[in-house]
Every structure is written in structure tokens, then in C-alpha cells.
Design a protein around this motif. Structure first.
Motif, PDB file in Angstrom:
ATOM      1  N   GLU A  99       0.250  -0.800  -0.209  1.00 53.29           N
ATOM      2  CA  GLU A  99      -0.282   0.053   0.310  1.00 53.29           C
ATOM      3  C   GLU A  99       0.606   1.546  -0.360  1.00 53.29           C
ATOM      4  O   GLU A  99       0.485   2.261  -0.807  1.00 53.29           O
ATOM      5  N   TYR A 100       2.234   0.868   0.860  1.00 51.87           N
ATOM      6  CA  TYR A 100       2.899   2.632   0.703  1.00 51.87           C
ATOM      7  C   TYR A 100       3.617   2.464  -0.958  1.00 51.87           C
ATOM      8  O   TYR A 100       3.372   3.687  -1.353  1.00 51.87           O
ATOM      9  N   ALA A 101       3.959   1.724  -1.157  1.00 51.72           N
ATOM     10  CA  ALA A 101       4.262   1.605  -3.126  1.00 51.72           C
ATOM     11  C   ALA A 101       3.439   2.021  -3.743  1.00 51.72           C
ATOM     12  O   ALA A 101       3.911   3.307  -4.682  1.00 51.72           O
ATOM     13  N   ILE A 102       1.954   1.822  -3.502  1.00 50.18           N
ATOM     14  CA  ILE A 102       1.152   2.496  -4.540  1.00 50.18           C
ATOM     15  C   ILE A 102       0.707   3.918  -4.597  1.00 50.18           C
ATOM     16  O   ILE A 102       0.619   4.729  -4.933  1.00 50.18           O
ATOM     17  N   ASP A 103       0.605   4.316  -3.313  1.00 47.12           N
ATOM     18  CA  ASP A 103       0.114   5.406  -2.540  1.00 47.12           C
ATOM     19  C   ASP A 103       1.281   7.016  -2.909  1.00 47.12           C
ATOM     20  O   ASP A 103       0.842   7.488  -3.488  1.00 47.12           O
ATOM     21  N   LEU A 104       1.932   5.803  -2.640  1.00 39.60           N
ATOM     22  CA  LEU A 104       3.592   6.954  -2.693  1.00 39.60           C
ATOM     23  C   LEU A 104       3.966   7.186  -3.978  1.00 39.60           C
ATOM     24  O   LEU A 104       3.632   8.245  -4.383  1.00 39.60           O
ATOM     25  N   TYR A 105       3.753   6.170  -4.966  1.00 41.24           N
ATOM     26  CA  TYR A 105       3.547   6.386  -6.448  1.00 41.24           C
ATOM     27  C   TYR A 105       3.201   8.151  -6.975  1.00 41.24           C
ATOM     28  O   TYR A 105       3.342   8.411  -7.722  1.00 41.24           O
ATOM     29  N   PHE A 106       1.895   7.380  -6.210  1.00 37.44           N
ATOM     30  CA  PHE A 106       0.501   8.199  -7.261  1.00 37.44           C
ATOM     31  C   PHE A 106       1.014   9.771  -5.799  1.00 37.44           C
ATOM     32  O   PHE A 106       0.452  11.069  -6.777  1.00 37.44           O
ATOM     33  N   ALA A 107       0.909   9.925  -4.918  1.00 44.35           N
ATOM     34  CA  ALA A 107       2.024  10.961  -4.646  1.00 44.35           C
ATOM     35  C   ALA A 107       2.645  12.108  -4.930  1.00 44.35           C
ATOM     36  O   ALA A 107       2.597  13.234  -5.152  1.00 44.35           O
TER      37      ALA A 107
END
Length: 444
Positions: A99-107
Motif C-alpha cells: 500500500e505504501y508503494a502504490i500510494d507514494l507513487y501516486f502522491a
């Protein structure tokens, strides 16, 4: 007397090699099988081959599940060397890495492309509500089925469940997570009020997360009751045991981080082929990938008669999401070239309000350290209602229902609110009279 001690040592040392050999076999064989399953997903990822969505979903999904199994084993075995609270906390951090990987990519990309900001918030709110609205009730259902099976076969039942009404009892130590969730929820009310996630708030939430890790690391260690693979790891010599646990944590984290993105992309590609909207794909299908490890780990514990530990992992994951994950979003946005706050549109403000209200209700349900079947059903029904009624008005109505139920529950158990808020800051080992009585009149 010297000769007697020598004879005793020699006698007691005689069976050690077979036991060590048995422990080694008990570690190498299951870890080897898990490694083979994970390796096929890693090989596909590193090959650069663009697999059809269904193939990617199966291969990457199985590899992530295999890594989750290994994490569960290592997390239990880690209790030999560190406190149970810290072991659960670390396990939850690694399980939430996708979840960190996906969210931080978008952010991060939203710093240069503002259209990506909605996806960062969508994935975060979707993951949070999926964890609490589906994950908590599903774990209770698994615990109930395991309990029924054990009773039917006249086997020992999970000591942390009660039958009438069916509920999972949490240890007093979990009041730390509940108190931090209340504090974090109060802080995140700034988000719907301002329509953005300021960097200052992000730094504050990250500091709260750092304090949480420090706090659980100070908990008392107890002799864990290990069975199966965790027992085999736990009986290894000290250096080998610690190296094995650390190695499993590191390798599993690498596998999960490596495969989270292609798994999410496979899910999204499959959803697009089925004609599903991109926003809904990011909010609900991508979290299925990011939440898979922690769901699997929690369910493994529940099936083994450790429902309280499984629920504790989901509770720790909720703390991680609501502090570290939300806190890193504006920081990643800033580093990616954006401003000092991650902007949100009207839809995202609604989603955050809904998520905050659900979180407060979840805390209110557990303030008595019991999670019952009727409240699990209520959580699931309210969560499912947002898929049936999708209008803006419906989201506000469901938010209001969450809030009203939370206020009613907290008012009913008002004496437990102060000790819950104080728990994260209370000296280790202290226990208030109200907290000790928390199971006398639980929420039902």
C-alpha cells in the motif's frame, strides 16, 4: 560434584543434534516450498514479459500470498527475542508495504501532475475502509468457524474467544493502538475541514507513528507458545534463529514491494477490460493487492486459534495506515515538486470524512476490548451500503450513521474513554481500575 555436573551436561547435550536437525528440516522444507511459489512471480516480474491480466493476477497474487505465509511464521518466531507488541507492529509494517508503494507513487507523481492526487487519496481511503469494513468482520467469521469446528471435534478452542455472544477478546496492551487511533482520527479531521493534507500534519502523524513503534518496543516479553514452522524457527540456535527471522522479513518485504505494482496493474487492466471506471479501480481493486498480505497473515493466525493476534495485526495495520501512510502522502507530494499541502477535491473530502467516521466507530466497538459478531455484521453492512448507494448524499448519510453509532457506543462506555486515551502514554506495566474492569460490561 564436578563430575556429576559434567555427566549431567553430557547427558542433556546428547539429544541436541537430532533436535537441531529436526528444527532445520522443519524450517528448510516449508520455506523452500514458499520460495518456489514466490520465485515464479519474481521471475515473471524480472523477465519484463507483459503477461495477460489473468496470468499476472494469479502469478503475482500467489507469490504475495506465499511471502505473507513466510512473514506470519517469522512474526511468531520473533516473539522469542522481542516483545509481542513490537513483533506485531513490525509484521504489520511489512505487510502494509504494498500500500505504501502504490500510494507514494501516486502522491509523488501528483507533484508534477495534479490529476494524480485523486488517486493517492482514493487508494488510501479505499484501503482503510476495506481493512476495517471487510477485514475485521471476515476475520471474526473465520474465528467463529474455527471455534465451531474445534467444538465439534472436541479439540481445544481459542482461549481468546467467548461463545455467547460470540466475540474475540483483545489483551489490555491493545488499548495503546486504540488510544493512538483516537488521537490520529482527531488530527486527521483537519483534512476534510481544509480540503487538503498539509505537510505539517504529515510530519505530526509520522512523529506519532515513530512514538507508537517506540512504545510497543517497551512492552514486556512473554514466553510464546509456538507450533509448526514458527516452533521450528524458534528452537534454532540464537544466532541462526535471529538471522532466519531477519532474512525472512527482508526477503518477504522485497518480494512484496517488487510485486505489488505489477499485481495492482494486472488487477486494473483486468478491471478496465471489464469496463470498470479508473477511479473505482484505484480505490477498490488496487487495495485488494495492497491489503492481501495483512489479510492473509491475520487469517493464518485466526485459523490456528489465535484470533486475538490476528485482530491485533489488523489493528496495528490500521494505526500504520492512519499515521505513517497518511503522513507520508503530503511529504511525497512535496518531494515530487508539489506544494506544502496535497490538495483534495470535493469527492476526496467526502471519502476522508467517511473513512474518519468509520475509524472512530471501529475504535468505539473495541474500547471494551471485545469485538462481537453483531458489531462485525454492522461494520460490514455499512461498508457494503456504500457500494449499493453511491451518491454524494449516501456517503454523507453513511458517515452520519457511523458517527451516531460511535457516539452512542462511547457514551455507553464513557468510563473507558479516559484510560484508552491515556494508554499510549501510561508507564509500562501500570493498569487503571477502569481499564481492568473493561471486560465487565462490554459493548454487545
Amino acid at each position: 560434584m564436578t563430575s556429576n555436573r559434567t555427566d549431567t551436561r553430557a547427558t542433556s547435550a546428547t539429544p541436541a543434534p537430532p533436535r537441531a536437525a529436526g528444527s532445520l528440516r522443519g524450517v528448510l522444507i516449508p520455506l523452500g516450498l514458499v520460495a518456489l511459489v514466490a520465485a515464479q512471480g519474481v521471475a515473471l516480474r524480472l523477465s519484463g514479459v507483459e503477461a495477460p491480466p489473468i496470468v499476472g493476477i494469479l502469478m503475482f497474487g500467489l507469490a504475495i500470498v506465499a511471502a505473507a505465509f513466510a512473514l506470519a511464521w517469522a512474526g511468531e518466531a520473533a516473539e522469542v527475542d522481542i516483545s509481542g507488541g513490537l513483533a506485531v507492529g513490525l509484521l504489520a509494517i511489512i505487510a502494509i508495504l504494498p500500500e505504501y508503494a502504490i500510494d507514494l507513487y501516486f502522491a509523488f507523481t501528483s507533484g508534477s501532475d495534479p490529476s494524480q492526487a485523486q488517486y493517492a487519496a482514493a487508494n488510501m481511503t479505499g484501503s482503510n475502509r476495506l481493512l476495517l469494513g471487510f477485514g475485521w468482520p471476515f476475520l471474526l467469521l473465520i474465528a467463529f468457524l474455527v471455534y465451531r469446528t474445534a467444538r465439534a471435534r472436541r479439540r481445544p478452542t481459542d482461549p481468546d474467544v467467548s461463545a455467547r455472544p460470540f466475540a474475540v477478546r483483545l489483551p489490555e496492551s491493545n488499548r495503546v493502538e486504540l488510544g493512538l487511533l483516537v488521537i490520529a482520527s482527531m488530527l486527521t479531521l483537519v483534512i476534510p475541514l481544509t480540503g487538503s493534507i498539509p505537510v505539517v500534519l504529515g510530519v505530526g502523524l509520522l512523529a506519532l507513528f515513530g512514538y507508537y513503534l517506540w512504545r510497543v518496543s517497551r512492552g514486556e516479553s512473554e514466553e510464546p507458545e509456538l507450533v509448526g514452522v514458527p516452533r521450528a524457527i524458534g528452537t534454532l540456535p540464537t544466532v541462526a534463529r535471529r538471522a532466519t527471522v531477519i532474512g525472512i522479513f527482508v526477503v518477504s518485504a522485497v518480494v512484496i514491494l517488487l510485486l505489488a505494482e505489477p499485481f495492482a496493474h494486472s488487477l486494473i487492466a483486468g478491471g478496465r477490460a471489464a469496463g470498470i471506471d479508473d477511479f473505482l479501480l484505484v480505490q477498490w481493486l488496487a487495495p485488494l493487492a495492497s491489503e492481501a498480505p495483512e489479510f492473509v497473515i491475520a487469517i493464518i493466525f485466526a485459523t490456528r486459534g489465535k484470533a486475538a493476534m490476528g485482530l491485533g495485526i489488523l489493528l496495528a495495520s490500521k494505526v500504520n495506515q492512519w499515521t505513517a501512510l497518511v503522513g507520508t502522502l503530503p511529504v511525497a507530494h512535496l518531494v515530487g515538486g508539489g506544494g506544502w499541502a496535497l490538495p483534495l477535491d470535493g469527492r476526496q473530502v467526502e471519502e476522508f470524512t467517511l473513512t474518519v467516521a468509520q475509524t472512530v466507530l471501529g475504535v468505539a466497538m473495541l474500547v471494551g476490548l471485545r469485538f462481537s459478531g453483531r458489531w462485525a455484521a454492522a461494520l460490514f453492512v455499512l461498508f457494503a451500503a456504500t457500494f449499493v448507494f453511491t451518491s454524494t448524499e449516501a456517503r454523507w448519510v453513511v458517515s452520519a450513521v457511523y458517527a451516531v453509532l460511535a457516539v452512542a457506543l462511547l457514551a455507553r462506555q464513557a468510563r473507558l474513554v479516559p484510560p484508552t486515551l491515556a494508554a499510549p502514554f501510561r508507564r509500562i506495566g501500570t493498569r487503571t481500575r477502569d481499564a481492568a474492569a473493561s471486560t465487565e460490561q462490554p459493548a454487545r
